[in-house]
Design a protein around this motif. Sequence first.
Motif, PDB file in Angstrom:
ATOM      1  N   GLY A  61       0.826  -1.204   0.000  1.00 37.33           N
ATOM      2  CA  GLY A  61       0.000   0.000   0.000  1.00 37.33           C
ATOM      3  C   GLY A  61       0.863   1.258   0.000  1.00 37.33           C
ATOM      4  O   GLY A  61       0.633   2.188  -0.777  1.00 37.33           O
ATOM      5  N   SER A  62       1.879   1.284   0.867  1.00 36.96           N
ATOM      6  CA  SER A  62       2.752   2.459   0.932  1.00 36.96           C
ATOM      7  C   SER A  62       3.374   2.737  -0.428  1.00 36.96           C
ATOM      8  O   SER A  62       3.326   3.859  -0.936  1.00 36.96           O
ATOM      9  N   ALA A  63       3.960   1.675  -1.024  1.00 32.21           N
ATOM     10  CA  ALA A  63       4.673   1.874  -2.282  1.00 32.21           C
ATOM     11  C   ALA A  63       3.721   2.284  -3.391  1.00 32.21           C
ATOM     12  O   ALA A  63       4.019   3.176  -4.189  1.00 32.21           O
ATOM     13  N   PHE A  64       2.542   1.651  -3.418  1.00 31.51           N
ATOM     14  CA  PHE A  64       1.594   1.967  -4.480  1.00 31.51           C
ATOM     15  C   PHE A  64       1.135   3.420  -4.414  1.00 31.51           C
ATOM     16  O   PHE A  64       1.196   4.163  -5.402  1.00 31.51           O
ATOM     17  N   PHE A  65       0.683   3.835  -3.239  1.00 32.99           N
ATOM     18  CA  PHE A  65       0.121   5.188  -3.143  1.00 32.99           C
ATOM     19  C   PHE A  65       1.192   6.256  -3.358  1.00 32.99           C
ATOM     20  O   PHE A  65       0.933   7.272  -4.005  1.00 32.99           O
ATOM     21  N   VAL A  66       2.378   6.034  -2.810  1.00 32.28           N
ATOM     22  CA  VAL A  66       3.404   7.071  -2.956  1.00 32.28           C
ATOM     23  C   VAL A  66       3.807   7.207  -4.428  1.00 32.28           C
ATOM     24  O   VAL A  66       3.902   8.316  -4.968  1.00 32.28           O
ATOM     25  N   MET A  67       3.981   6.072  -5.081  1.00 28.93           N
ATOM     26  CA  MET A  67       4.379   6.126  -6.493  1.00 28.93           C
ATOM     27  C   MET A  67       3.305   6.810  -7.351  1.00 28.93           C
ATOM     28  O   MET A  67       3.602   7.748  -8.104  1.00 28.93           O
ATOM     29  N   THR A  68       2.056   6.368  -7.214  1.00 31.84           N
ATOM     30  CA  THR A  68       1.020   6.932  -8.085  1.00 31.84           C
ATOM     31  C   THR A  68       0.707   8.383  -7.715  1.00 31.84           C
ATOM     32  O   THR A  68       0.371   9.175  -8.586  1.00 31.84           O
ATOM     33  N   SER A  69       0.852   8.733  -6.428  1.00 34.80           N
ATOM     34  CA  SER A  69       0.611  10.136  -6.069  1.00 34.80           C
ATOM     35  C   SER A  69       1.669  11.035  -6.694  1.00 34.80           C
ATOM     36  O   SER A  69       1.349  12.138  -7.163  1.00 34.80           O
ATOM     37  N   PHE A  70       2.920  10.583  -6.676  1.00 37.83           N
ATOM     38  CA  PHE A  70       3.952  11.424  -7.300  1.00 37.83           C
ATOM     39  C   PHE A  70       3.665  11.594  -8.784  1.00 37.83           C
ATOM     40  O   PHE A  70       3.834  12.678  -9.342  1.00 37.83           O
ATOM     41  N   HIS A  71       3.186  10.524  -9.411  1.00 44.73           N
ATOM     42  CA  HIS A  71       2.859  10.682 -10.827  1.00 44.73           C
ATOM     43  C   HIS A  71       1.697  11.649 -11.000  1.00 44.73           C
ATOM     44  O   HIS A  71       1.732  12.538 -11.858  1.00 44.73           O
ATOM     45  N   GLY A  72       0.691  11.500 -10.140  1.00 48.26           N
ATOM     46  CA  GLY A  72      -0.452  12.405 -10.212  1.00 48.26           C
ATOM     47  C   GLY A  72      -0.018  13.853 -10.026  1.00 48.26           C
ATOM     48  O   GLY A  72      -0.480  14.753 -10.743  1.00 48.26           O
ATOM     49  N   ALA A  73       0.891  14.073  -9.090  1.00 48.48           N
ATOM     50  CA  ALA A  73       1.363  15.446  -8.861  1.00 48.48           C
ATOM     51  C   ALA A  73       2.042  15.983 -10.119  1.00 48.48           C
ATOM     52  O   ALA A  73       1.875  17.154 -10.470  1.00 48.48           O
ATOM     53  N   HIS A  74       2.762  15.104 -10.812  1.00 52.56           N
ATOM     54  CA  HIS A  74       3.407  15.568 -12.051  1.00 52.56           C
ATOM     55  C   HIS A  74       2.355  15.925 -13.109  1.00 52.56           C
ATOM     56  O   HIS A  74       2.529  16.897 -13.844  1.00 52.56           O
ATOM     57  N   VAL A  75       1.296  15.123 -13.186  1.00 52.97           N
ATOM     58  CA  VAL A  75       0.236  15.459 -14.141  1.00 52.97           C
ATOM     59  C   VAL A  75      -0.375  16.805 -13.768  1.00 52.97           C
ATOM     60  O   VAL A  75      -0.613  17.661 -14.634  1.00 52.97           O
ATOM     61  N   ALA A  76      -0.598  17.014 -12.471  1.00 51.52           N
ATOM     62  CA  ALA A  76      -1.207  18.274 -12.031  1.00 51.52           C
ATOM     63  C   ALA A  76      -0.326  19.462 -12.423  1.00 51.52           C
ATOM     64  O   ALA A  76      -0.831  20.467 -12.950  1.00 51.52           O
ATOM     65  N   VAL A  77       0.967  19.338 -12.196  1.00 53.18           N
ATOM     66  CA  VAL A  77       1.877  20.421 -12.598  1.00 53.18           C
ATOM     67  C   VAL A  77       1.768  20.642 -14.104  1.00 53.18           C
ATOM     68  O   VAL A  77       1.708  21.785 -14.594  1.00 53.18           O
ATOM     69  N   GLY A  78       1.686  19.542 -14.849  1.00 52.07           N
ATOM     70  CA  GLY A  78       1.562  19.654 -16.302  1.00 52.07           C
ATOM     71  C   GLY A  78       0.302  20.414 -16.700  1.00 52.07           C
ATOM     72  O   GLY A  78       0.340  21.268 -17.595  1.00 52.07           O
ATOM     73  N   VAL A  79      -0.800  20.119 -16.014  1.00 51.19           N
ATOM     74  CA  VAL A  79      -2.051  20.815 -16.325  1.00 51.19           C
ATOM     75  C   VAL A  79      -1.887  22.310 -16.081  1.00 51.19           C
ATOM     76  O   VAL A  79      -2.288  23.148 -16.909  1.00 51.19           O
ATOM     77  N   ILE A  80      -1.254  22.661 -14.961  1.00 49.15           N
ATOM     78  CA  ILE A  80      -1.046  24.079 -14.672  1.00 49.15           C
ATOM     79  C   ILE A  80      -0.199  24.729 -15.778  1.00 49.15           C
ATOM     80  O   ILE A  80      -0.496  25.822 -16.254  1.00 49.15           O
ATOM     81  N   LEU A  81       0.837  24.028 -16.213  1.00 46.98           N
ATOM     82  CA  LEU A  81       1.681  24.576 -17.281  1.00 46.98           C
ATOM     83  C   LEU A  81       0.875  24.787 -18.558  1.00 46.98           C
ATOM     84  O   LEU A  81       1.014  25.807 -19.239  1.00 46.98           O
ATOM     85  N   LEU A  82       0.028  23.800 -18.870  1.00 49.24           N
ATOM     86  CA  LEU A  82      -0.764  23.908 -20.098  1.00 49.24           C
ATOM     87  C   LEU A  82      -1.681  25.117 -20.028  1.00 49.24           C
ATOM     88  O   LEU A  82      -1.767  25.911 -20.977  1.00 49.24           O
ATOM     89  N   LEU A  83      -2.370  25.244 -18.883  1.00 51.84           N
ATOM     90  CA  LEU A  83      -3.294  26.366 -18.750  1.00 51.84           C
ATOM     91  C   LEU A  83      -2.533  27.686 -18.805  1.00 51.84           C
ATOM     92  O   LEU A  83      -2.950  28.633 -19.489  1.00 51.84           O
TER      93      LEU A  83
END
Lengths: 619, 200
Positions: free
Chosen positions: B133-155
């Motif tokens: 659980g720890s490894a799964f959530f931390v890994m996917t959250s970091f990826h999600g955070a990168h997507v979020a930053v990408g969205v901000i850049l796009l906007l």
Amino acid sequence: MSEETQMASTDHTAHRGGAWGWITSTDHKKIGILYGVSAIMFFLIGGVEALLIRTQLALPNGDVLSADAYNQMFTMHATTMVFLVVMPAAAAFTNYFLPLLLGARDVAFPRLNALSYWIFFFGGLFLTISFFVGGAPDGGWFGYAPLSTQVSEVVRMDYWALGLLILGLASVLSAINFITTVFTMRAPGMTLMRMPVFAWMAFVVAFLLLFSLPIITVGLFQVFLDRNLGTLFFSAAGGGDPVLWQHLFWLFGHPEVYVLILPAMGIVSEVLPVFSGKPLFGRSFVIFSGIAIGFMGFGVWAHHMFTSGLGPVAEAAFALTTMFIGVPTGVKIFNWLGTLWGGSIRFKTPMLFSLGFIAMFVIGGLSGVTHSIVPADTQQHDTYYVVAHFHYVLFGGAIFGLFAGVYYWWPKITGRLLHEGWGKLHFWTMLIGFNLTFAPMHVLGLAGMPRRTYRYPEGLGFEFWNFVATVGSYLIAVSILVFLWNWWRSRHHGEVAGNDPWNGRTLEWTIPSPPPHYNFATVPTVHSEDSFWHDKYREDEAGNAVPVAAAPTTTAAEEDIHMPSPSYYPALTGFGMFIALMGFVYLPVGLVAVAAGLMVTMWGLFGWAMEPLTREPHE
Amino acid sequence: MSAVTHTDPAEHGAHPPLPHVRKVAMWAFLGSECLFFGTLISTFLLYRNRTGDGPTAAEIFDIPFTSISSFILLMSSLTMVLAHYASERKDWRRMRVWLLATALLGMTFLAGQVFEFTEFVHEGLTVTTSPFGSAFFVMTSFHGAHVAVGVILLLATAFMSFGGKLRADGGMNVELVALYWHFVDIVWIVIFTVVYLLQV
Ligand code: HEM
Ligand SMILES: [Cu+2]
């Protein structure tokens, strides 16, 4: 020549003096000085910590520090020396001299460069402040789990994990900056193979940082989350694996060793030719062995883990790779000796420190080879033998090399020479003190004295050599005082240096000391390696250097010089991060500070993005 | 990313044409990111079967659902290419449309991730349940955070193009955002393949 060119163009960028000028500076030279001064400050702090450790160990059953205070001392001593002294000192030279060596006016991203510095500065402050609020980290600079996740109550190792995280961020940003600078800002004609060796080593270091820091970053996040969110990465009870931490740490930690030593090797490779009056022997070998070290640095990490029970196959493999990585280092040493061979050697202070570097580093390297033999390592592991080994490499190597750089480049930076007599006194007291301190540790280690224990009983035969080591450490402290005095006195009484006090070979010596804001009035064109040397001398039939009649002048057509304008946003951004970090340590109460800090950070970044890059060049 | 400042080599008349500064910097940054995600994924692979008393991957992963959200993210790379193409032809209106479309797809993916996370928590998997659980959530959250930053850049890129800020140097900015976006996308493909598909 430079007087003329200097007059030919004027500096268009608004200059500001005073504290505000330093805080807002985006000039790579000023940032380099900031790094250097900070590194010296932290060197004094780390030195006091070392003296406390040594005072505690001077006599058996020492009573100066409690066990708890001792743990904080050795953790912070090592953390400070590695991350707040040697790395920023190397960054100081890289910042100041990389553009000068490349014939460039600045680094690729001047404001990003300032941000790197401010993040580093606040990260160092954050780590040091821990002594006064809640206690300093006490789990070792390697933060082995479960030590890092359990032992120290409350917040101490949070300071460590977050501090290293933020320092890592600073290093990655400057690594990106330096890599870009090397790829895009070289003067015309400066091919990669014509780049000075120091620039090359800085380039390799940038790649090492770029690829090794993300690994430890993930590990540090995991430590922080284990401590604060209850994740189970390193908790053996919860099914996690503490050895994973060791892998992540040393996958970073071994390349880090080369991050610490390669800049010193680069400096020595600049100093030796100048003071031997000869080009660097086997220049391309020095460069390629640096690159080889960069690659191989990632392949040997597990030699730090022979006692973790990896199994015979893995241990044999890592023992072998470790013995191989000695080869490129050996190549370098033979090149340096080849440079000295038959040269007309001038024993100036920078040269002395370089020779000291080679001698001490060879000793450290030899005791290092004994670690690659697994059975021997199991004996030496966690004894003072190891402490002796890495101080010969990190102090006898890195610090001596960096001091060679200090004495070599000081006149370029300040316009005045450091005094030779005081410099030599500094060198000899340091060399003797250093050997008195650390040579006995080989003996102590082989006699079985464990490291990281705060006292030892009488009657095991540890007394004599420990006392000698402590005396030596005080002698080192004296040598540092000599250096500080030399620095202080040179401000007004140092001999004025002129452009080229050492008869140098590289581009920084073509411009005034200290260099003008824009570095080169005209961007130089490079025709060969050691280009500046060939401007000054040519070879006659017998192969002797003959001065060229008149130093060639570059025709100084006035160029429009655009320099980045000062900005306070980098410092503001770094400050915001600092506030947020303090908040993170004291969760959940600290949430307010986290929010406030992040807002300041956003403010800094937003202001930065909106700010124009340069002022109008002609007012 | 908003931190991009530059000294254009073209400004120094004397410089030979060299690779563009900001592009070099972006490549270096992404190189670093490879190691970052590599470490997260390795940690996950080490812990994928250490589920303790908690649910296992096979019990909770909903492959059809994640396949759809992965497909959405994959499509966003296509719209990104179109935005880049439009910007090269200085067709600002089209470029904005494609940028916004890309951002929208990215946000859809993020919404899917939030939904998936809440589902998993309901089924009893949190960061503290097991190393898995720890490894799964931390890994996917970091990826999600990168997507979020990408969205901000796009906007941000889309809105800046209104003010004309992009015009002078526009292609480059979009190209940089595109590099970043494709990278984040590729990382997800790796995560999806290695983490989701190899699990069940
Ligand atoms: C001023 C001279 C110095 C003295 C007297 C000194 C002394 C010591 C001593 C006695 C220890 C052992 C602590 C213990 O095992 O309990 C130690 C550890 C250490 N020192 Fe130094 N040191 C000096 C300079 C440096 C420098 C310049 C560096 C690195 C650049 C450095 C890096 C380290 C590291 C990495 C450790 C390991 C700490 C540990 O065992 O976790 N030291 N030092
Ligand atoms: Cu190592």
